[in-house]
Design a protein around this motif. Structure first.
Motif, PDB file in Angstrom:
ATOM      1  N   GLN A 156      82.389  20.499  20.774  1.00 43.67           N
ATOM      2  CA  GLN A 156      81.064  20.566  20.184  1.00 43.67           C
ATOM      3  C   GLN A 156      81.185  20.743  18.682  1.00 43.67           C
ATOM      4  OE1 GLN A 156      78.501  23.112  22.344  1.00 43.67           O
ATOM      5  NE2 GLN A 156      76.677  22.392  21.285  1.00 43.67           N
TER       6      GLN A 156
ATOM      7  N   THR B 206      79.132  13.872  13.958  1.00 39.72           N
ATOM      8  CA  THR B 206      77.703  14.120  13.798  1.00 39.72           C
ATOM      9  C   THR B 206      77.358  15.556  14.169  1.00 39.72           C
ATOM     10  OG1 THR B 206      77.327  11.821  14.443  1.00 39.72           O
ATOM     11  CG2 THR B 206      75.414  13.304  14.474  1.00 39.72           C
ATOM     12  N   GLY B 207      76.555  16.232  13.330  1.00 42.17           N
ATOM     13  CA  GLY B 207      76.116  17.594  13.633  1.00 42.17           C
ATOM     14  C   GLY B 207      75.456  17.646  14.994  1.00 42.17           C
ATOM     15  N   GLY B 208      75.816  18.636  15.822  1.00 39.06           N
ATOM     16  CA  GLY B 208      75.274  18.755  17.164  1.00 39.06           C
ATOM     17  C   GLY B 208      75.964  17.892  18.205  1.00 39.06           C
ATOM     18  N   GLU B 209      76.925  17.117  17.763  1.00 43.51           N
ATOM     19  CA  GLU B 209      77.597  16.182  18.683  1.00 43.51           C
ATOM     20  C   GLU B 209      78.395  16.932  19.740  1.00 43.51           C
ATOM     21  OE1 GLU B 209      80.188  13.577  16.557  1.00 43.51           O
ATOM     22  OE2 GLU B 209      80.708  12.374  18.304  1.00 43.51           O
TER      23      GLU B 209
ATOM     24  N   SER C 283      82.942  24.390  15.022  1.00 41.17           N
ATOM     25  CA  SER C 283      83.192  23.539  16.183  1.00 41.17           C
ATOM     26  C   SER C 283      83.818  24.391  17.268  1.00 41.17           C
ATOM     27  CB  SER C 283      84.122  22.379  15.814  1.00 41.17           C
ATOM     28  OG  SER C 283      84.352  21.524  16.923  1.00 41.17           O
TER      29      SER C 283
ATOM     30  N   GLY D 298      78.987  21.948  15.459  1.00 42.21           N
ATOM     31  CA  GLY D 298      77.791  22.724  15.203  1.00 42.21           C
ATOM     32  C   GLY D 298      76.730  21.944  14.447  1.00 42.21           C
ATOM     33  N   ASP D 299      75.480  22.318  14.663  1.00 40.87           N
ATOM     34  CA  ASP D 299      74.364  21.631  13.999  1.00 40.87           C
ATOM     35  C   ASP D 299      74.503  21.686  12.479  1.00 40.87           C
ATOM     36  OD1 ASP D 299      71.897  22.781  16.434  1.00 40.87           O
ATOM     37  OD2 ASP D 299      73.189  21.008  16.398  1.00 40.87           O
ATOM     38  N   ALA D 300      74.972  22.812  11.970  1.00 41.81           N
ATOM     39  CA  ALA D 300      75.120  22.986  10.524  1.00 41.81           C
ATOM     40  C   ALA D 300      76.417  22.390   9.995  1.00 41.81           C
ATOM     41  CB  ALA D 300      75.054  24.473  10.170  1.00 41.81           C
ATOM     42  N   ARG D 301      77.221  21.805  10.871  1.00 45.54           N
ATOM     43  CA  ARG D 301      78.478  21.139  10.489  1.00 45.54           C
ATOM     44  C   ARG D 301      79.441  22.095   9.797  1.00 45.54           C
ATOM     45  NH1 ARG D 301      77.053  15.496  10.292  1.00 45.54           N
ATOM     46  NH2 ARG D 301      78.817  15.065   8.942  1.00 45.54           N
ATOM     47  N   LYS D 302      79.429  23.356  10.233  1.00 51.49           N
ATOM     48  CA  LYS D 302      80.360  24.336   9.675  1.00 51.49           C
ATOM     49  C   LYS D 302      81.227  24.937  10.760  1.00 51.49           C
ATOM     50  CE  LYS D 302      78.670  27.121   6.499  1.00 51.49           C
ATOM     51  NZ  LYS D 302      77.770  28.049   5.791  1.00 51.49           N
TER      52      LYS D 302
END
Lengths: 110, 115
Positions: free
Chosen positions: A64, A51-54, A72, A66-70
């Protein structure tokens, strides 16, 4: 060019210090895995982030996504010599293929 | 305890020789993979198989072939070894399922040197 870029390529620190390694992609990905490979062994899965932001914690390791899922990151607190190894990020690409980054080699000196 | 076993830890071969790398898993996994690992390049997928007698090309299949006659065994073949195939070869397996699933279980690797 690789689908996943890891940085730095090599990190040498003293026992007790903190460190962070990064994994970046130009594309959005649905999930990402982190593996650790110790000398003379095959890689072993540490965690999967979905999950983004996970944020996931595994003892002194914090992962972690990243929120944008691009991107970690992997942060190690108070590193120990047992943390020495090659850290690899990987993602499942089209065609049911697990694609790896180039890896970050971590050396923790006692 | 899950196990992926690679037949040889170290091999030294001459240019032009045919090389077989064997891999066996005892987890009844559907998927099996062959990667090569070179410094700074991470792991690059050569071939994978999602069922007996099935194979799919990975990112760098040139110069390699594979065989999967039984579910537990996946062989990597170098028909005519070349010096640029000197590398660490890693076999892995995973449970069946579609993309974005699953953990790979790796063997300890086979370090091949081609002279």
């Amino acid at each position: 060019t690789q689908l996943l870029e890891q940085s730095p390529q090599f990190l040498s620190i003293q026992e007790g210090e903190n460190l962070t390694v990064y994994c970046n992609s130009s594309s959005v990905f649905s999930s990402l895995q982190w593996y650790r490979q110790e000398p003379g062994e095959g890689p072993v899965l540490l965690v999967t982030v979905v999950t983004g932001g996970e944020v996931k914690k595994l003892k002194r390791l914090t992962f972690q996504f990243g929120d944008a899922r691009k991107d970690s990151s992997l942060h190690i607190t108070a590193a120990q010599p047992g943390d020495t190894g090659l850290y690899l990020c990987a993602l499942w690409a089209a065609g049911n293929k697990l694609t790896f980054g180039g890896g970050t080699r971590v050396l923790v000196k006692p | 305890d899950v196990k992926v076993t690679q037949s040889s830890r170290y091999l030294v071969k001459r240019t032009g020789e045919k090389v077989f790398l064997e891999c066996v898993q005892d987890m009844d996994h559907e998927n099996m993979f062959w990667y090569r690992q070179d410094p700074g390049l991470g792991l690059r997928l050569i071939y994978f198989s999602y069922d007996v007698k099935m194979k799919e090309k990975g990112d760098i299949p040139e110069g390699y072939s594979v065989s999967r006659e039984k579910k537990e065994r996946f062989s990597l073949i170098l028909e005519s070894a070349s010096t640029n195939q000197t590398s660490m070869y890693l076999c892995a397996s995973s449970l069946g399922g579609g993309p974005n699933t699953g953990e790979l279980f790796f063997g300890e690797g086979s370090r091949l040197t081609v002279l």
